[in-house]
Motif scaffolding. Structure first.
Motif, mmCIF file in Angstrom:
data_model
loop_
_atom_site.group_PDB
_atom_site.id
_atom_site.type_symbol
_atom_site.label_atom_id
_atom_site.label_comp_id
_atom_site.label_asym_id
_atom_site.label_seq_id
_atom_site.Cartn_x
_atom_site.Cartn_y
_atom_site.Cartn_z
ATOM 1 N N PRO A 154 1.046 -1.247 0.026
ATOM 2 C CA PRO A 154 -0.005 -0.036 0.018
ATOM 3 C C PRO A 154 0.877 1.379 -0.012
ATOM 4 C CG PRO A 154 -0.835 -1.719 1.696
ATOM 5 C CD PRO A 154 0.672 -2.350 1.293
ATOM 6 N N ILE A 155 2.250 1.253 0.628
ATOM 7 C CA ILE A 155 3.083 2.254 0.847
ATOM 8 C C ILE A 155 3.437 2.712 -0.595
ATOM 9 C CG2 ILE A 155 4.861 3.381 1.882
ATOM 10 C CD1 ILE A 155 4.228 1.572 4.245
ATOM 11 N N VAL A 156 4.057 1.402 -1.137
ATOM 12 C CA VAL A 156 4.346 1.701 -2.430
ATOM 13 C C VAL A 156 3.412 2.153 -3.399
ATOM 14 C CG1 VAL A 156 5.589 0.361 -4.494
ATOM 15 C CG2 VAL A 156 6.110 -0.011 -1.984
ATOM 16 N N TYR A 157 2.432 1.626 -3.281
ATOM 17 C CA TYR A 157 1.120 2.147 -4.304
ATOM 18 C C TYR A 157 0.929 3.639 -4.221
ATOM 19 C CZ TYR A 157 -2.477 1.226 -7.764
ATOM 20 O OH TYR A 157 -3.156 1.488 -8.885
ATOM 21 N N MET A 158 0.767 3.727 -2.839
ATOM 22 C CA MET A 158 0.625 5.300 -2.434
ATOM 23 C C MET A 158 1.500 6.274 -3.129
ATOM 24 S SD MET A 158 0.460 6.980 1.225
ATOM 25 C CE MET A 158 2.314 6.787 1.419
ATOM 26 N N ILE A 159 2.858 5.897 -3.001
ATOM 27 C CA ILE A 159 3.624 6.909 -3.598
ATOM 28 C C ILE A 159 3.885 6.792 -5.001
ATOM 29 C CG2 ILE A 159 6.284 7.089 -3.873
ATOM 30 C CD1 ILE A 159 6.457 5.927 -0.964
ATOM 31 N N SER A 160 3.685 5.515 -5.792
ATOM 32 C CA SER A 160 3.385 5.486 -7.016
ATOM 33 C C SER A 160 2.381 6.268 -7.762
ATOM 34 C CB SER A 160 3.313 3.870 -7.550
ATOM 35 O OG SER A 160 2.607 3.641 -8.677
ATOM 36 N N THR A 161 1.295 6.254 -7.112
ATOM 37 C CA THR A 161 0.045 6.772 -7.473
ATOM 38 C C THR A 161 0.199 8.371 -7.434
ATOM 39 O OG1 THR A 161 -1.402 5.045 -6.770
ATOM 40 C CG2 THR A 161 -2.631 7.298 -7.455
ATOM 41 N N SER A 162 1.107 8.688 -6.372
ATOM 42 C CA SER A 162 1.129 10.132 -6.246
ATOM 43 C C SER A 162 1.954 10.882 -7.344
ATOM 44 C CB SER A 162 1.901 10.517 -4.954
ATOM 45 O OG SER A 162 3.116 10.137 -4.760
ATOM 46 N N LEU A 163 2.797 10.074 -8.052
ATOM 47 C CA LEU A 163 3.607 10.329 -9.237
ATOM 48 C C LEU A 163 3.065 10.286 -10.435
ATOM 49 C CD1 LEU A 163 6.975 8.736 -7.625
ATOM 50 C CD2 LEU A 163 6.244 11.230 -7.630
ATOM 51 N N LYS A 164 1.599 9.955 -10.363
ATOM 52 C CA LYS A 164 0.856 9.526 -11.695
ATOM 53 C C LYS A 164 0.153 10.811 -12.045
ATOM 54 C CE LYS A 164 0.465 4.734 -11.255
ATOM 55 N NZ LYS A 164 -0.422 3.370 -10.988
ATOM 56 N N TRP A 165 -0.067 10.913 -13.461
ATOM 57 C CA TRP A 165 -1.117 12.125 -14.016
ATOM 58 C C TRP A 165 -2.475 11.249 -13.740
ATOM 59 C CZ3 TRP A 165 0.420 16.615 -15.250
ATOM 60 C CH2 TRP A 165 1.779 16.953 -15.701
ATOM 61 N N PRO A 166 -3.584 12.360 -13.597
ATOM 62 C CA PRO A 166 -4.864 11.899 -13.439
ATOM 63 C C PRO A 166 -5.174 10.617 -13.973
ATOM 64 C CG PRO A 166 -4.986 14.045 -13.272
ATOM 65 C CD PRO A 166 -3.430 13.899 -13.679
ATOM 66 N N HIS A 167 -5.091 10.633 -15.678
ATOM 67 C CA HIS A 167 -5.498 9.688 -16.597
ATOM 68 C C HIS A 167 -4.928 8.330 -16.362
ATOM 69 C CE1 HIS A 167 -1.866 11.240 -18.385
ATOM 70 N NE2 HIS A 167 -1.582 9.880 -18.866
ATOM 71 N N GLU A 168 -3.601 8.109 -15.386
ATOM 72 C CA GLU A 168 -2.919 7.039 -15.389
ATOM 73 C C GLU A 168 -3.122 6.391 -14.064
ATOM 74 O OE1 GLU A 168 1.349 5.439 -15.432
ATOM 75 O OE2 GLU A 168 1.114 7.358 -15.779
ATOM 76 N N VAL A 169 -4.086 7.164 -13.125
ATOM 77 C CA VAL A 169 -4.448 6.446 -11.890
ATOM 78 C C VAL A 169 -5.211 5.135 -11.702
ATOM 79 C CG1 VAL A 169 -5.901 6.992 -9.854
ATOM 80 C CG2 VAL A 169 -4.622 8.928 -10.665
ATOM 81 N N TYR A 170 -5.722 4.782 -12.748
ATOM 82 C CA TYR A 170 -6.681 3.485 -12.676
ATOM 83 C C TYR A 170 -5.981 2.453 -13.178
ATOM 84 C CZ TYR A 170 -10.357 6.154 -10.402
ATOM 85 O OH TYR A 170 -11.035 6.941 -9.491
ATOM 86 N N ASN A 171 -4.855 2.822 -13.832
ATOM 87 C CA ASN A 171 -3.734 1.693 -14.519
ATOM 88 C C ASN A 171 -3.181 0.905 -13.181
ATOM 89 O OD1 ASN A 171 -4.592 2.319 -16.719
ATOM 90 N ND2 ASN A 171 -2.676 3.389 -17.427
ATOM 91 N N ILE A 172 -3.185 -0.323 -13.141
ATOM 92 C CA ILE A 172 -2.380 -0.973 -12.144
ATOM 93 C C ILE A 172 -1.282 -1.231 -12.265
ATOM 94 C CG2 ILE A 172 -2.884 -2.914 -10.382
ATOM 95 C CD1 ILE A 172 -5.308 -1.445 -10.378
#
Lengths: 357, 294
Positions: free
Chosen positions: B47-65
């Motif tokens: 969850p921590i890794v995913y949190m940091i990863s999502t924080s570095l994404k553009w809005p359109h990429e958020v739902y890409n796993i």
């Protein structure tokens, strides 16, 4: 320094009375040891003197003042606890100086006093250390230093040596005695070890069941025990106790031995307990006071403790360490008239002591 | 025969003496244990890794796993940090968590010390009464708390957010149990040395339960830092939100801005990490000593 006295002191927990009217006077500068088995009330008495336990009835006087209702800090006493009670998070300097926190002394005076006490106890080099870096004996010295630094009227010691090993205990015993000779403050010392009591005290208070059994000098309580309890408690190994019958001319043990004792014409025939210390029993070839078979020998070097099974129960005697009897030998034992003690068979009260003092 | 007496050929060499003992092959039980620990570690870290990863994404990429963003950006961090609201939420959370932590450390330990070291009639009843409050869930308490806050005029204020947590039954229980380990002789020695009861508590007892204080401080700080339900209910204005409440409001009715929420969450973990890193040796010791789960 101050004298201390207890008047009809009692202590009860709920309806259970554990101290039953203690009376005692301690002179200024005296070293008094309270000794007795666990639960005899010695520590409770000490804690009442310290103000850590409430007095149920009676009075405690320190320096002529009734202190029953004074807080511990107002009694000008200092106490050394069994487990030292030195604070692990403070250095030796801070521990010793702790008692001066509320003294109102200027800082320089406090430091000087700490240095003085540390020098007296040979701890100057250890002042910067924490308790975890000290040995058991050094910790005990810190605890004593903390008590000394306030220059109290009375020192209270609650079994302070019982956590130390045998060698260190002997050494600390000597140091405390020397310290008392140097500072001369009144000391009340509680212990369950009769050797400590005998070696350190000016006077010993022997307690049992919440009563004082006897108060006297070490010599008095050893030579002239007031009752069978004191006779059995003081001295190691304990005094041998033999059931016997006494009359005006002498004593006959229930196991068959007899000895002539001029007890006087008005000494009526009665059941008694005959007490004789192991040191006072001698092996004899003639008719003895007791006879039996050697069951166990305990060599101690200069002497050997010999446990003998007799018709009246086990008897312990001391024999020459170089020529002890062997297990299984049949031996007869004799004691000098003046070394015999007679106690009433029912009450245990001493009826006669040998004249030797 | 000592080593010195041995012929040179038989003497153990320094290399041989220093060589590590041969490692025993792991048995199946050990392998399973390590595997479970590894999986547990992954579950905790993901969850921590995913949190940091999502924080570095553009809005359109958020739902890409995907864990590694295709086009990494720090735009979200710039947006959140430049947004004045987040600054206020962060300050609010810091103030609330710090004040409640200090309050708990002081008052829980005072009550715990009193219940542990003073003998007075009804002591056990008081302790049981305090403990019994642990059985009442927060959800049942929020309405009375709200009514109290309303009548005291504390709605939408620091007092309103903080007052239910200024003292806790758990903290009192924890501290009482730790004070049990402080020998009575220490307290009595200090009493004879002339300290009053408050001085004894502060000078003698408190330093001896430092591990428990550190553990309690961490529990309380983390609990208040992540608190959501009560701050959500008692606050009305955006300026009084705490970080969790504020973050939940990122986005609009149509969409949730997960990349911004994750960015705020990533930033908000920094104080908790600092607190934990500073006190972790105490919390581990404290938890072990108290026999409690963190």
């Amino acid at each position: 320094m101050a004298e201390l006295s207890l008047h009809q002191l009692t202590k009860a927990y709920g309806k259970t009375e554990v101290l039953h009217g203690i009376n005692l006077g301690v002179a200024d500068g005296e070293f008094v040891v309270f000794v007795g088995p666990s639960g005899c009330g010695k520590s409770t008495t000490l804690r009442m003197i310290a103000g850590l336990e409430e007095v149920t009835s009676g009075e405690i006087h320190i320096g002529g003042t009734v202190v029953n209702n004074l807080e511990p800090k107002e009694r000008n006493i200092a106490m050394v606890f069994q487990n030292y009670a030195i604070y692990p998070h403070m250095t030796v300097r801070k521990n010793i100086g702790f008692g001066l926190r509320s003294s109102g002394l200027p800082k320089a005076d406090k430091e000087a006093r700490i240095d003085e006490v540390a020098a007296l106890l040979g701890m100057t080099d250890l002042l910067a250390r924490k308790p975890s870096q000290l040995s058991g004996g050094q910790r005990q010295r810190v605890a004593i230093g903390r008590a000394m630094v306030r220059d109290p009227s009375v020192f209270l010691f609650d079994e302070p040596l019982s956590n130390l090993d045998a060698q260190l205990r002997t050494q600390m015993r000597l140091e405390i005695k020397k310290l008392h000779q140097r500072v001369g403050t009144t000391i009340i010392f509680v212990t369950h070890d009769q050797v400590e009591a005998m070696t350190m005290a000016d006077r010993i208070v022997i307690m049992d069941g919440g009563h004082i059994q006897q108060v006297g000098t070490p010599e008095e309580v050893y030579r002239r025990p007031a009752n069978a309890f004191v006779a059995g408690f003081i001295g190691a190994p304990s005094m041998n106790m033999l059931a016997a019958e006494a009359g005006p001319d002498g004593v006959r043990t229930n196991a068959g031995g007899s000895i002539a004792m001029p007890l006087g014409a008005d000494f009526g025939k009665r059941a008694v307990t005959l007490g004789v210390r192991p040191d006072d029993l001698q092996l004899t070839d003639g008719e003895g006071l007791v006879a039996g078979t050697v069951a166990v020998c305990e060599p101690l070097g200069p002497e050997t403790l010999v446990h003998i099974d007799t018709a009246g129960g086990e008897v312990v005697a001391k024999a020459d360490g170089r020529h002890p009897p062997k297990v299984g030998d049949t031996v007869r034992l004799i004691a000098a008239q003046e070394d015999l003690h007679l106690f009433d068979a029912d009450s245990g009260v001493a009826l006669s002591w040998g004249p030797r003092t | 025969m000592s080593a010195v007496d041995m012929p040179a050929s038989q003497r153990p060499t320094t290399e041989a003496a220093l060589a590590k003992p041969p490692r025993r092959p792991a048995n199946m039980g050990q392998i399973i244990r390590w595997l479970l620990l590894f999986l547990g570690g992954i579950a905790m870290v993901m969850p921590i890794v995913y949190m940091i990863s999502t924080s570095l994404k553009w809005p359109h990429e958020v739902y890409n796993i995907n864990l590694i963003p295709e086009e990494p950006t720090i735009e979200n961090y710039t947006y959140v940090l430049e947004d004045g609201r987040f600054y206020w939420w962060f300050v609010n959370s810091i103030i609330i968590a710090t004040v409640t932590t200090i309050s708990n450390v002081l008052f829980d330990s005072l009550v715990g010390y009193t219940l542990c070291k003073f003998k007075f009639p009804g002591r056990q009843i008081v302790f049981i009464a305090i403990l019994s409050t642990l059985m009442i869930p927060t959800e049942m308490l929020v309405i009375p708390w709200y009514l109290m806050s309303q009548s005291l005029g504390w709605l939408d204020s620091y007092w309103g957010i903080m007052f239910p947590g200024l003292m806790t039954a758990f903290g009192t229980f924890l501290m009482k149990q730790f004070f049990e380990s402080v020998p009575d002789d220490f307290i009595e020695a200090a009493r004879i040395d002339g300290l009053n009861e408050l001085q004894i508590w502060w000078t003698v007892a408190m330093p001896l339960v430092k591990p428990a204080l550190a553990a309690l401080a961490i529990f309380v700080f983390l609990g208040n830092w992540t608190a959501f339900l009560w701050p959500l209910i008692v606050t009305n204005s955006v300026e009084m939100y705490t970080v969790p409440v504020g973050l939940s409001g990122f986005g609009d009715e149509a969409d949730v801005a997960w990349e911004l929420i994750m960015t705020g969450a990533a930033i908000s973990t920094i104080p908790t990490l600092i607190v934990f890193l500073v006190f972790q040796r105490f919390i581990i010791r404290g938890v072990v000593m108290a026999g409690l789960k963190g």
